[in-house]
Design a protein around this motif. Structure first.
Motif, PDB file in Angstrom:
ATOM      1  N   MET B   1       4.638  14.501  -3.838  1.00 28.40           N
ATOM      2  CA  MET B   1       4.793  13.423  -2.855  1.00 28.40           C
ATOM      3  C   MET B   1       3.491  13.171  -2.092  1.00 28.40           C
ATOM      4  O   MET B   1       2.630  14.026  -2.020  1.00 28.40           O
ATOM      5  CB  MET B   1       5.893  13.774  -1.866  1.00 28.40           C
ATOM      6  CG  MET B   1       7.203  13.058  -2.202  1.00 28.40           C
ATOM      7  SD  MET B   1       8.518  13.297  -1.010  1.00 28.40           S
ATOM      8  CE  MET B   1       7.772  12.899   0.555  1.00 28.40           C
ATOM      9  N   ALA B   2       3.387  11.988  -1.555  1.00 26.09           N
ATOM     10  CA  ALA B   2       2.206  11.658  -0.753  1.00 26.09           C
ATOM     11  C   ALA B   2       2.666  10.887   0.472  1.00 26.09           C
ATOM     12  O   ALA B   2       3.844  10.519   0.561  1.00 26.09           O
ATOM     13  CB  ALA B   2       1.237  10.821  -1.585  1.00 26.09           C
ATOM     14  N   PHE B   3       1.749  10.651   1.384  1.00 27.88           N
ATOM     15  CA  PHE B   3       2.086   9.878   2.569  1.00 27.88           C
ATOM     16  C   PHE B   3       2.527   8.478   2.169  1.00 27.88           C
ATOM     17  O   PHE B   3       1.943   7.886   1.263  1.00 27.88           O
ATOM     18  CB  PHE B   3       0.875   9.772   3.489  1.00 27.88           C
ATOM     19  CG  PHE B   3       0.663  10.989   4.330  1.00 27.88           C
ATOM     20  CD1 PHE B   3       1.590  11.340   5.303  1.00 27.88           C
ATOM     21  CD2 PHE B   3      -0.454  11.783   4.147  1.00 27.88           C
ATOM     22  CE1 PHE B   3       1.399  12.465   6.081  1.00 27.88           C
ATOM     23  CE2 PHE B   3      -0.651  12.913   4.929  1.00 27.88           C
ATOM     24  CZ  PHE B   3       0.276  13.254   5.893  1.00 27.88           C
ATOM     25  N   PRO B   4       3.564   7.935   2.834  1.00 26.61           N
ATOM     26  CA  PRO B   4       3.895   6.536   2.562  1.00 26.61           C
ATOM     27  C   PRO B   4       2.731   5.645   3.010  1.00 26.61           C
ATOM     28  O   PRO B   4       1.917   6.048   3.846  1.00 26.61           O
ATOM     29  CB  PRO B   4       5.145   6.299   3.417  1.00 26.61           C
ATOM     30  CG  PRO B   4       5.140   7.364   4.449  1.00 26.61           C
ATOM     31  CD  PRO B   4       4.418   8.539   3.862  1.00 26.61           C
ATOM     32  N   LYS B   5       2.668   4.470   2.449  1.00 26.21           N
ATOM     33  CA  LYS B   5       1.580   3.546   2.764  1.00 26.21           C
ATOM     34  C   LYS B   5       1.807   2.952   4.155  1.00 26.21           C
ATOM     35  O   LYS B   5       2.918   2.555   4.488  1.00 26.21           O
ATOM     36  CB  LYS B   5       1.547   2.439   1.718  1.00 26.21           C
ATOM     37  CG  LYS B   5       0.197   1.802   1.522  1.00 26.21           C
ATOM     38  CD  LYS B   5       0.297   0.784   0.391  1.00 26.21           C
ATOM     39  CE  LYS B   5      -0.327  -0.541   0.731  1.00 26.21           C
ATOM     40  NZ  LYS B   5       0.206  -1.327   1.793  1.00 26.21           N
ATOM     41  N   SER B   6       0.738   2.910   4.946  1.00 32.04           N
ATOM     42  CA  SER B   6       0.841   2.315   6.275  1.00 32.04           C
ATOM     43  C   SER B   6       1.152   0.827   6.127  1.00 32.04           C
ATOM     44  O   SER B   6       0.518   0.127   5.349  1.00 32.04           O
ATOM     45  CB  SER B   6      -0.473   2.512   7.029  1.00 32.04           C
ATOM     46  OG  SER B   6      -0.359   1.990   8.319  1.00 32.04           O
ATOM     47  N   ASP B   7       2.145   0.362   6.895  1.00 28.08           N
ATOM     48  CA  ASP B   7       2.630  -1.004   6.703  1.00 28.08           C
ATOM     49  C   ASP B   7       1.957  -1.994   7.658  1.00 28.08           C
ATOM     50  O   ASP B   7       2.577  -2.964   8.086  1.00 28.08           O
ATOM     51  CB  ASP B   7       4.157  -1.024   6.899  1.00 28.08           C
ATOM     52  CG  ASP B   7       4.871  -1.704   5.737  1.00 28.08           C
ATOM     53  OD1 ASP B   7       4.182  -2.166   4.818  1.00 28.08           O
ATOM     54  OD2 ASP B   7       6.114  -1.770   5.761  1.00 28.08           O
ATOM     55  N   SER B   8       0.696  -1.777   7.978  1.00 23.86           N
ATOM     56  CA  SER B   8       0.046  -2.609   8.998  1.00 23.86           C
ATOM     57  C   SER B   8       0.033  -4.084   8.616  1.00 23.86           C
ATOM     58  O   SER B   8       0.315  -4.942   9.449  1.00 23.86           O
ATOM     59  CB  SER B   8      -1.368  -2.109   9.273  1.00 23.86           C
ATOM     60  OG  SER B   8      -2.124  -2.105   8.087  1.00 23.86           O
ATOM     61  N   ALA B  10       2.040  -5.860   6.700  1.00 28.29           N
ATOM     62  CA  ALA B  10       3.360  -6.489   6.806  1.00 28.29           C
ATOM     63  C   ALA B  10       3.760  -6.673   8.268  1.00 28.29           C
ATOM     64  O   ALA B  10       4.283  -7.725   8.651  1.00 28.29           O
ATOM     65  CB  ALA B  10       4.398  -5.640   6.081  1.00 28.29           C
ATOM     66  N   ILE B  11       3.502  -5.651   9.082  1.00 29.78           N
ATOM     67  CA  ILE B  11       3.904  -5.747  10.493  1.00 29.78           C
ATOM     68  C   ILE B  11       3.084  -6.823  11.208  1.00 29.78           C
ATOM     69  O   ILE B  11       3.631  -7.657  11.935  1.00 29.78           O
ATOM     70  CB  ILE B  11       3.764  -4.378  11.201  1.00 29.78           C
ATOM     71  CG1 ILE B  11       4.754  -3.376  10.591  1.00 29.78           C
ATOM     72  CG2 ILE B  11       4.001  -4.507  12.698  1.00 29.78           C
ATOM     73  CD1 ILE B  11       4.644  -1.963  11.125  1.00 29.78           C
ATOM     74  N   LEU B  12       1.773  -6.829  10.966  1.00 30.81           N
ATOM     75  CA  LEU B  12       0.935  -7.844  11.605  1.00 30.81           C
ATOM     76  C   LEU B  12       1.340  -9.248  11.158  1.00 30.81           C
ATOM     77  O   LEU B  12       1.350 -10.182  11.961  1.00 30.81           O
ATOM     78  CB  LEU B  12      -0.544  -7.581  11.297  1.00 30.81           C
ATOM     79  CG  LEU B  12      -1.161  -6.440  12.118  1.00 30.81           C
ATOM     80  CD1 LEU B  12      -2.524  -6.052  11.554  1.00 30.81           C
ATOM     81  CD2 LEU B  12      -1.279  -6.818  13.592  1.00 30.81           C
TER      82      LEU B  12
END
Lengths: 469, 225
Positions: B1-8, B10-12
Motif C-alpha cells: 500500500m501507499a499513501f492515497p493521492k492528495s486531492d488538492s 479536485a478540492i480547489l
C-alpha cells in the motif's frame, strides 16, 4: 430506524428526564453569567462581532487563494499537507502513515473532525491503541459514548457517574471530589503521553500568512499531544482559514468568551512545522490534513455560505431552548445544536437530516449570540424550504392549498370560524386517542378552545366596523 | 500500500466552482485593519503602570503567581527558599541569559533540555524554569516560543512552571505581542508559539474549576524590574 424517527424517539425520552434537564440548565446558567462578564470586558462586543464576521467572510469567500497560501507557507517549513475530499481519504492517509512509521500507540487531543470521520473506530479496528487526552473526551471514550456537546463533551454527567466510570475502567477508588477525579485522569494520561508515537489534534484556525495552525485549549493536553510523540497529525476542516496572524488577536479572545466564558483560555498555541533545525524538541514530522467532506457543498450555497464562518464555540447550543431540553445526544450528529442543525443536512444529506430544521423554536437566540454573526435561525427556515422544494410532501401540499383556498375567501373563512366550535365539540370524545387526527400535535400541547364569538362579530357589535386609516 | 493521492486539484476545483456565485457581504467596507480593531477589544491602558496593574489583576483572577523583584538577586533568594521548602531535587531549564542568571549559584541540580534529552526524566522534574517572549497585560498571558522557552515541552510537562521576564517584555495586548514576535524573528517565526494564560485547568466535571488538568498545576511569573 431513520434519523428522523430516532430523533423523535430520543427527544421524547430526553425531555421526560426532568432531573437531567434541570442539571443541564443549571450548568448553562452558570456559563451565561460568566460569558456576559467575558463579553463586557471587550470595549465593544458588537463591533468585534462585526469585524469577526467580515474577516471570516474574506477568508471563506477567497478560500482557494488562502488555502494555497497556507499550504505554500506550511510546506516551506517542512509541514506535510494532505488534501482529503472525504472521510475515506483522510482515514486512509492516517492508517498508511501509522503503518509506514510503525506506530503503536496514539494519543489524541480534542478534535471534532476526527469524530466526523469516525477515526477512532478505524484505528482501533487496525489494532492501534488510541487514547483521548481531553478530560471530557476521555470520560466519553471510557463510557463508549459520543460527545454530548462539541465544546463540553461530558457536561451532562454528574461527578458520581464519572467516578463510577473510572472505578469500572481504571479500577480507581470512588470519590466525589472533582480535583481527585481530574488527578486520576492526569496520572493515567501522563504515561500515555510519554509512550505515544503519534499525536492527533484538530485546529481552531489555519493562519494562511504564516502557514501555522492555532489550537485553543485549557488543560494542556493538546500541547502534550503535539510536543511529545515523534509524529503530529492535525485534522482540520478547510473552512478554518484566517488570512493574517494578527486576526488571532480578535478571534482568540472571542472564542474564549463565547466558548468557555473566559478572557482567554489556558493555552492558545501556534504550530508552524515540525521541530525546526535550531529547536530543542518537537515532532520529527508534522502533517496537516485539510478535510473537505462536503464543506464545498455548503460553500456552493451562497445563501448559507456564512455557516462556514463558524468557529465552533458552542455558544448557540448553550442558549438554545431545544438543546437544553432534548440534550446533545438526541441530535445524532457530530455537531449538535443550531449550527449542527444548519450544517448537517449539507454535510450528510438534506432529506435524511431535514428534521433538524424543525428542531428549533425560531426564537433567534442562536443568531443573536453567534460571535461571527451567522444567520442561524433563518438558515433553518431555508433548509425547511429547500427540503420541501426538493421533495414535496403531498398531504402538506394539499393542506396548504386548502388553507390558502379558505383564507382567500372571506365567506368561507367566516363559515370556518363558525364551524370551529362544532369541530372542537366533535373532537372531544376522541381527543388524544388514536382516532384523533390532531394527536401528534396535541400529545404535548393544549389545543386552545375556540372563543364563543369571533373577532369579526365582536368588532361589528362595537360599531367600529370602519376602515382604519 | 501507499499513501492515497492528495486531492488538492479536485478540492480547489470544487471551491472555485462554488465561489462563482458570490455571497452577500456582511459590510460594504473591507475588513478593518489590525490597529483599528483594537478599539473593540479589551483595553490595556496606555502606559507601563496601568499595564502592569492590569497584568497583576489578571494573573490574580487566573490563580497564577505574579512576583515582582527589584533585582535578579532577590528573585534568586525566592527560588532558593522554595527549593528548600519543597525539597526540589532538580530544576528543569534551558540555556538562556535570564534562566542562567536566575540559577547562578543555585545548589539545586539542573536538568538542562537540549536536543535528544530524555522526556521521561523531564517528566520527573518538579519544576520547569523558562524565559519567554512577552507578558500580555490584556489577558494576563505569558507568550512562550520554541526559541525563547526551551522548546515545546519544558513549559508544559513539569507540575510547576516558573517564567522569568524583564520589565521591557510587558506588552499591552495580543496585537502588540504578535508585533513583538514579528520584530524579533521577521519571516522566520519560531515553529511553536503559545499564549499561556494561568495554570492548566479544566471544568469538564460539573463545570467546577480544577487546576492542573494535564499541564502545570502551578504557574509562577517572576518579573525582574
Amino acid at each position: 430506524m431513520s434519523a428522523s424517527s430516532l430523533f423523535q424517539h430520543d427527544a421524547k425520552n430526553a425531555t421526560a428526564n426532568l432531573p437531567r434537564r434541570s442539571f443541564i440548565r443549571t450548568a448553562l446558567a452558570g456559563y451565561m453569567g460568566k460569558r456576559k462578564a467575558a463579553q463586557d470586558y471587550f470595549q465593544d462586543w458588537q463591533g468585534a462581532r462585526q469585524a469577526a464576521s467580515e474577516i471570516k467572510y474574506e477568508g471563506v469567500n477567497h478560500l482557494d487563494r488562502y488555502l494555497e497560501e497556507f499550504t505554500r507557507n506550511a510546506e516551506a517549513r517542512g509541514t506535510k499537507i494532505f488534501w482529503a475530499s472525504n472521510s475515506e481519504q483522510a482515514r486512509a492517509y492516517i492508517l498508511e502513515l501509522c503503518r509506514q512509521k510503525g506506530v503503536q500507540s496514539i494519543v489524541k487531543s480534542k478534535t471534532m473532525t476526527s469524530e466526523e470521520i469516525h477515526l477512532n473506530e478505524a484505528l482501533e479496528k487496525e489494532g492501534y491503541h488510541v487514547v483521548e487526552s481531553d478530560l471530557g473526551e476521555f470520560i466519553m471514550q471510557l463510557r463508549h459514548e459520543t460527545p454530548y456537546h462539541f465544546v463540553l463533551p461530558c457536561m451532562h454527567l454528574r461527578r458520581d457517574e464519572i467516578s463510577a466510570t473510572f472505578e469500572k475502567t481504571l479500577k480507581s477508588a470512588p470519590t466525589r471530589d472533582p480535583e481527585e477525579l481530574t488527578a486520576i485522569a492526569r496520572r493515567f494520561m501522563r504515561q500515555e503521553f510519554c509512550r505515544a508515537d503519534l499525536g492527533i489534534s484538530g485546529a481552531n484556525f489555519l493562519v494562511a500568512e504564516t502557514g501555522m495552525i492555532s489550537i485553543t485549549e485549557n488543560e494542556g493536553n493538546a500541547r502534550l499531544t503535539t510536543a511529545l510523540p515523534k509524529i503530529h497529525v492535525a485534522l482540520v476542516g478547510i473552512e478554518k482559514v484566517l488570512p493574517k496572524l494578527e486576526d488571532l488577536a480578535l478571534f482568540l479572545p472571542m472564542l474564549s468568551a463565547t466558548g468557555t466564558a473566559q478572557t482567554l483560555t489556558g493555552y492558545n498555541s501556534l504550530y508552524g512545522g515540525p521541530r525546526q533545525p535550531v529547536e530543542i524538541d518537537g515532532p520529527e514530522e508534522f502533517h496537516v490534513i485539510l478535510l473537505d467532506n462536503h464543506r464545498t457543498r455548503l460553500l456552493a450555497d451562497p445563501e448559507q455560505r456564512d455557516a462556514l464562518h463558524c468557529i465552533r464555540c458552542g455558544a448557540c447550543l448553550n442558549v438554545c431552548p431545544i438543546f437544553k431540553n432534548v440534550g446533545g445526544h438526541t441530535y445524532g450528529t457530530t455537531y449538535q445544536g443550531p449550527i449542527g442543525s444548519v450544517i448537517t443536512p449539507h454535510l450528510r444529506g438534506l432529506q435524511d437530516w431535514k428534521h433538524l430544521s424543525g428542531a428549533s423554536s425560531l426564537c433567534g437566540a442562536c443568531t443573536e449570540t453567534c460571535p461571527v454573526k451567522i444567520d442561524l435561525h433563518h438558515h433553518l427556515l431555508q433548509n425547511r424550504r429547500n427540503a420541501v422544494a426538493a421533495r414535496p410532501v403531498w398531504w402538506e401540499k394539499l393542506l396548504f392549498q386548502g388553507f390558502s383556498f379558505v383564507m382567500r375567501r372571506p365567506a368561507l373563512y367566516r363559515l370556518a370560524g363558525k364551524l370551529a366550535p362544532l369541530g372542537f365539540a366533535l373532537r372531544k370524545p376522541i381527543g388524544n386517542t388514536p382516532l384523533d387526527p390532531l394527536r401528534p400535535w396535541t400529545a404535548t400541547r393544549e389545543f386552545p378552545a375556540p372563543p364563543p364569538r369571533t373577532f369579526q362579530e365582536i368588532w361589528k357589535d362595537r360599531g367600529q366596523n370602519k376602515p382604519i386609516v | 500500500m501507499a499513501f492515497p493521492k492528495s486531492d488538492s486539484a479536485a478540492i480547489l476545483a470544487r471551491i472555485r466552482e462554488a465561489l462563482r456565485l458570490s455571497a452577500p457581504a456582511p459590510s460594504v467596507e473591507a475588513p478593518p485593519d489590525v490597529q483599528s480593531r483594537r478599539r473593540w477589544l479589551p483595553k490595556a491602558g496606555p502606559d507601563y503602570s496601568e499595564q502592569i496593574a492590569l497584568f497583576s489583576s489578571q494573573t490574580e483572577v487566573l490563580k497564577a503567581g505574579f512576583l515582582r523583584f527589584p533585582s535578579l538577586d532577590a528573585a534568586r533568594q525566592q527560588l532558593a527558599a522554595w527549593a528548600r521548602e519543597e525539597k526540589w531535587d532538580r530544576i528543569a531549564t534551558h540555556s538562556h541569559p535570564l534562566t542562567d542568571g536566575l540559577l547562578d549559584g543555585s545548589e539545586v541540580p539542573r536538568f538542562q533540555v537540549a536536543p535528544g534529552y530524555d522526556k521521561q526524566e523531564l517528566e520527573k522534574c518538579p519544576v520547569g524554569l523558562t524565559a519567554c517572549e512577552a507578558l500580555v497585560a490584556q489577558t494576563g498571558s505569558v507568550l512562550v516560543s520554541a526559541a525563547s522557552s526551551g522548546g515545546r515541552t519544558l513549559s508544559i510537562l513539569p507540575p510547576h512552571h516558573i517564567v522569568i521576564a524583564t520589565r521591557d517584555q510587558l506588552v499591552p495586548d495580543l496585537t502588540a505581542a504578535f508585533a513583538r514576535v514579528r520584530a524579533a524573528y521577521g519571516a522566520q517565526l519560531p515553529g511553536f508559539l503559545s499564549f499561556i494564560t494561568g495554570p492548566s485547568r479544566t471544568g469538564d466535571i460539573e463545570r467546577i474549576l480544577v487546576l492542573g488538568a494535564h499541564g502545570p498545576k502551578r504557574l509562577s511569573i517572576f518579573l525582574i524590574e
